[in-house]
Design an enzyme around this catalytic site. Structure first.
Site, PDB file in Angstrom:
ATOM      1  N   GLU A 179       0.829  -1.213   0.000  1.00  0.00           N
ATOM      2  CA  GLU A 179       0.000   0.000   0.000  1.00  0.00           C
ATOM      3  C   GLU A 179       0.863   1.263   0.000  1.00  0.00           C
ATOM      4  O   GLU A 179       0.576   2.226  -0.721  1.00  0.00           O
ATOM      5  CB  GLU A 179      -0.965  -0.039   1.200  1.00  0.00           C
ATOM      6  CG  GLU A 179      -1.978  -1.168   1.036  1.00  0.00           C
ATOM      7  CD  GLU A 179      -3.062  -1.247   2.113  1.00  0.00           C
ATOM      8  OE1 GLU A 179      -4.117  -1.809   1.829  1.00  0.00           O
ATOM      9  OE2 GLU A 179      -2.844  -0.747   3.226  1.00  0.00           O
ATOM     10  N   ASP A 308      -3.571  -8.600  18.587  1.00  0.00           N
ATOM     11  CA  ASP A 308      -2.204  -8.900  18.136  1.00  0.00           C
ATOM     12  C   ASP A 308      -1.301  -9.453  19.235  1.00  0.00           C
ATOM     13  O   ASP A 308      -0.274 -10.059  18.938  1.00  0.00           O
ATOM     14  CB  ASP A 308      -1.542  -7.628  17.578  1.00  0.00           C
ATOM     15  CG  ASP A 308      -2.061  -7.255  16.203  1.00  0.00           C
ATOM     16  OD1 ASP A 308      -2.988  -7.928  15.714  1.00  0.00           O
ATOM     17  OD2 ASP A 308      -1.544  -6.279  15.620  1.00  0.00           O
TER      18      ASP A 308
HETATM   19  C1  LIG Z   1       0.556   0.035   9.163  1.00  0.00           C
HETATM   20  C2  LIG Z   1      -0.464  -1.007   9.493  1.00  0.00           C
HETATM   21  C3  LIG Z   1      -1.457  -1.339   8.580  1.00  0.00           C
HETATM   22  C4  LIG Z   1      -2.422  -2.294   8.873  1.00  0.00           C
HETATM   23  N1  LIG Z   1      -3.391  -2.572   7.957  1.00  0.00           N
HETATM   24  C5  LIG Z   1      -4.363  -3.431   8.278  1.00  0.00           C
HETATM   25  C6  LIG Z   1      -5.432  -3.669   7.377  1.00  0.00           C
HETATM   26  O1  LIG Z   1      -5.474  -3.118   6.277  1.00  0.00           O
HETATM   27  N2  LIG Z   1      -6.418  -4.524   7.766  1.00  0.00           N
HETATM   28  C7  LIG Z   1      -6.385  -5.148   8.983  1.00  0.00           C
HETATM   29  O2  LIG Z   1      -7.320  -5.888   9.312  1.00  0.00           O
HETATM   30  N3  LIG Z   1      -5.401  -4.956   9.853  1.00  0.00           N
HETATM   31  C8  LIG Z   1      -4.375  -4.113   9.530  1.00  0.00           C
HETATM   32  N4  LIG Z   1      -3.363  -3.899  10.412  1.00  0.00           N
HETATM   33  C9  LIG Z   1      -3.320  -4.682  11.652  1.00  0.00           C
HETATM   34  C10 LIG Z   1      -4.291  -4.130  12.691  1.00  0.00           C
HETATM   35  O3  LIG Z   1      -4.149  -2.742  12.791  1.00  0.00           O
HETATM   36  C11 LIG Z   1      -4.017  -4.826  14.010  1.00  0.00           C
HETATM   37  O4  LIG Z   1      -4.219  -6.208  13.842  1.00  0.00           O
HETATM   38  C12 LIG Z   1      -4.921  -4.295  15.100  1.00  0.00           C
HETATM   39  O5  LIG Z   1      -4.676  -2.933  15.325  1.00  0.00           O
HETATM   40  C13 LIG Z   1      -4.715  -5.075  16.384  1.00  0.00           C
HETATM   41  O6  LIG Z   1      -5.554  -4.561  17.366  1.00  0.00           O
HETATM   42  P1  LIG Z   1      -5.112  -4.625  18.877  1.00  0.00           P
HETATM   43  O7  LIG Z   1      -6.266  -4.098  19.676  1.00  0.00           O
HETATM   44  O8  LIG Z   1      -4.571  -5.947  19.201  1.00  0.00           O
HETATM   45  O9  LIG Z   1      -3.892  -3.617  18.993  1.00  0.00           O
HETATM   46  P2  LIG Z   1      -3.791  -2.088  18.585  1.00  0.00           P
HETATM   47  O10 LIG Z   1      -4.901  -1.662  17.718  1.00  0.00           O
HETATM   48  O11 LIG Z   1      -2.400  -1.913  18.110  1.00  0.00           O
HETATM   49  O12 LIG Z   1      -3.969  -1.330  19.956  1.00  0.00           O
HETATM   50  C14 LIG Z   1      -3.042  -1.462  20.999  1.00  0.00           C
HETATM   51  C15 LIG Z   1      -3.208  -0.277  21.937  1.00  0.00           C
HETATM   52  O13 LIG Z   1      -2.493  -0.555  23.128  1.00  0.00           O
HETATM   53  C16 LIG Z   1      -1.768   0.580  23.519  1.00  0.00           C
HETATM   54  N5  LIG Z   1      -0.612   0.102  24.282  1.00  0.00           N
HETATM   55  C17 LIG Z   1       0.378  -0.712  23.861  1.00  0.00           C
HETATM   56  N6  LIG Z   1       1.233  -0.982  24.851  1.00  0.00           N
HETATM   57  C18 LIG Z   1       0.760  -0.314  25.939  1.00  0.00           C
HETATM   58  C19 LIG Z   1       1.216  -0.186  27.285  1.00  0.00           C
HETATM   59  N7  LIG Z   1       2.314  -0.802  27.730  1.00  0.00           N
HETATM   60  N8  LIG Z   1       0.492   0.578  28.132  1.00  0.00           N
HETATM   61  C20 LIG Z   1      -0.614   1.219  27.702  1.00  0.00           C
HETATM   62  N9  LIG Z   1      -1.091   1.134  26.438  1.00  0.00           N
HETATM   63  C21 LIG Z   1      -0.409   0.369  25.589  1.00  0.00           C
HETATM   64  C22 LIG Z   1      -1.393   1.257  22.216  1.00  0.00           C
HETATM   65  O14 LIG Z   1      -1.151   2.632  22.410  1.00  0.00           O
HETATM   66  C23 LIG Z   1      -2.632   0.998  21.360  1.00  0.00           C
HETATM   67  O15 LIG Z   1      -3.576   2.034  21.489  1.00  0.00           O
HETATM   68  C24 LIG Z   1      -2.379  -2.951  10.133  1.00  0.00           C
HETATM   69  C25 LIG Z   1      -1.393  -2.627  11.060  1.00  0.00           C
HETATM   70  C26 LIG Z   1      -0.444  -1.658  10.755  1.00  0.00           C
HETATM   71  C27 LIG Z   1       0.620  -1.311  11.754  1.00  0.00           C
END
Ligand SMILES: Cc1cc2nc3c(=O)[nH]c(=O)nc-3n(C[C@H](O)[C@H](O)[C@H](O)COP(=O)(O)OP(=O)(O)OC[C@H]3O[C@@H](n4cnc5c(N)ncnc54)[C@H](O)[C@@H]3O)c2cc1C
Length: 432
Positions: A179, A308
């Site tokens: 992308e 994740d």
């Molecule tokens: C550049 C990029 C493009 C992507 N494109 C896609 C896509 O097109 N389609 C798709 O389905 N997925 C995509 N993904 C993957 C998707 O964004 C992730 O799978 C998703 O965000 C995971 O959600 P999560 O809640 O596990 O973590 P996240 O959404 O990453 O949220 C984690 C949160 O925890 C907080 N955090 C972390 N560590 C700490 C700590 N120690 N203390 C307090 N807060 C903390 C962070 O600030 C964040 O707000 C992409 C990821 C990236 C990086």
């Protein structure tokens, strides 16, 4: 289950990303006290980060304050702080907040949804020269780097230096790399083409590398080929089968060949959060916490890990690190906690419903794979745009991004071509 003094269970959610927010929202009608802790004050729509890095959108168009999103949930408190550990025995998380370190926040249920960071596969030294894309700050730094390269080339009097200044290398041909490569190609060939006088932006070289034999390896072969063909038609050099052997200030070495470049961007693997270490729990080869079918950590029915940061197999394969998995898991964890608190029947084991995957390649072209249904081209791009708009956190972001996309599509102009340095540059030494 122990509860707080007044008998109301305390649910602590670490992370206000896709998983954490879904868990908090699923608890909106539960008789619990929810605390959402995040080290940033905003929920970030990571799938559109590459559009901030390539100037299509401004940072404020893909992120929204977590406080605002949850403001109607009166039993939910949002804490801005960095979680540094979990004490499973005393059921407390340790938080470095704005004014104090090591604040202990007690929980009866804990949902860890901290996501992942990028991994340099044992080459931490690459990070200095090849920044990754994970946060808004990363995206703005990459945008600065790309735009600065054009400014430097325009100012550079020696034309032989233009080549490495105008070579952009992306390491990793997964969705983010593809992308980004497509978006940079369109930026240089369309948006910037008439804005410089000394250099020709259309001569810029965009190189996409991966050690895998094809781009977008999680998609079916025909879609992967379609994406590669599209990238090449945009002028992107796609080099597969070899990883980056060396990355330094002069560029990248691939298969023994040096590609001179001042802008290398890391779009490869991810490394998980420290949740496994905090919990002293079993992790998979990528360091993600192995969880059970109800998304809890073995031996700890009160601790959930979602998104994740977690690892769960379905049909013999680990679930992918995508937003849908995180959202569905967060929602499930919230519902399960709700049902345990109220004592009603618990939901069946978690099952991920795969709605499909998409990736966009330049202007008006995307690929879409949902089960056995494959689509590439403009219609897939329309579906991509509609789905991404739908999942943005708030209505104002949806309207703003929709208008920007229409504007960019019609005019080729991008939303935010600004170089923003948050710290003033050090004063130049005076010439004498
Ligand atoms: C550049 C990029 C493009 C992507 N494109 C896609 C896509 O097109 N389609 C798709 O389905 N997925 C995509 N993904 C993957 C998707 O964004 C992730 O799978 C998703 O965000 C995971 O959600 P999560 O809640 O596990 O973590 P996240 O959404 O990453 O949220 C984690 C949160 O925890 C907080 N955090 C972390 N560590 C700490 C700590 N120690 N203390 C307090 N807060 C903390 C962070 O600030 C964040 O707000 C992409 C990821 C990236 C990086």
């Amino acid at each position: 289950m122990s509860t707080s003094d007044n008998g109301i269970p305390r649910v602590v959610i670490v992370g206000g990303g896709f998983g954490g927010l879904a868990a908090a929202k699923a608890l909106r009608r539960a008789s619990v006290r929810v605390t959402v802790i995040d080290r940033t004050n905003h929920h970030l729509f990571q799938p559109l980060l590459y559009q901030v890095a390539t100037s299509v959108l401004a940072p404020g168009q893909i992120a929204s304050p977590i406080r605002g999103i949850l403001k109607k949930q009166k039993h939910t408190t949002v804490v801005l702080g960095e979680v540094t550990g979990v004490n499973k025995d005393s059921r407390r998380v340790l938080v470095n907040s704005a004014d104090r370190d090591g604040v202990e926040i007690p929980y009866d249920y804990l949902v860890l949804a901290m996501g992942a960071r990028h991994s340099y596969f044992g080459h931490a030294e690459f990070e200095k020269f090849a920044p990754g894309l994970k946060s808004l700050a990363d995206a703005v730094a990459i945008r600065n780097k790309i735009l600065q390269a054009f400014e430097q080339a325009e100012a550079e009097e020696d034309p032989s230096r233009h080549r490495d200044l105008l070579t952009f290398v992306l390491v990793g041909a997964g969705p983010t790399g593809v992308e980004m490569a497509g978006a940079i190609a369109v930026l240089v060939r369309k948006t910037l083409r008439s804005e410089f006088r000394r250099i020709d932006p259309t001569s810029a070289r965009v190189v996409l590398l991966d050690m895998a034999p094809r781009v977008l390896g999680t998609f079916t072969e025909s879609l992967s080929q379609a994406a590669k063909g599209r990238l090449e038609s945009l002028g992107v050099e796609v080099r597969l089968g070899h990883g980056a052997e060396q990355i330094d200030e002069e560029g990248v070495v691939v298969a023994g060949e040096r590609i001179a470049s001042k802008t290398v961007i890391w779009t490869a693997g991810v490394s998980p959060s420290p949740a496994g270490k905090w919990l002293n729990a079993e992790t998979d080869h990528a360091g993600r916490v192995r969880i059970q079918q109800d998304l809890t950590v073995p031996g700890h029915p009160e601790i959930f890990v979602v998104g994740d940061a977690s690892s769960l197999d379905q049909n013999g394969k680990p679930l992918p690190g995508v937003a849908q998995v995180a959202m569905q898991q967060g929602r499930y964890a919230g519902k399960l906690i709700h049902s345990r608190v109220t004592g009603v029947s618990t939901p069946p084991p978690f099952h991920y419903f795969d709605k499909g995957n998409m990736a966009v390649v330049g202007k008006g072209f995307a690929i879409l794979q949902s089960g056995k249904f494959y689509l590439s081209g403009f219609l897939a791009w329309v579906a991509w745009a509609a789905i991404h708009l739908q999942f943005l956190a708030t209505a104002n972001l949806r309207v703003s991004v929709f208008v920007q996309w229409i504007w960019t599509y019609v005019t080729g102009q991008r939303g935010s071509l600004l170089i923003v340095n948050h710290h003033a540059s050090p004063p130049r030494s005076k010439a004498r």
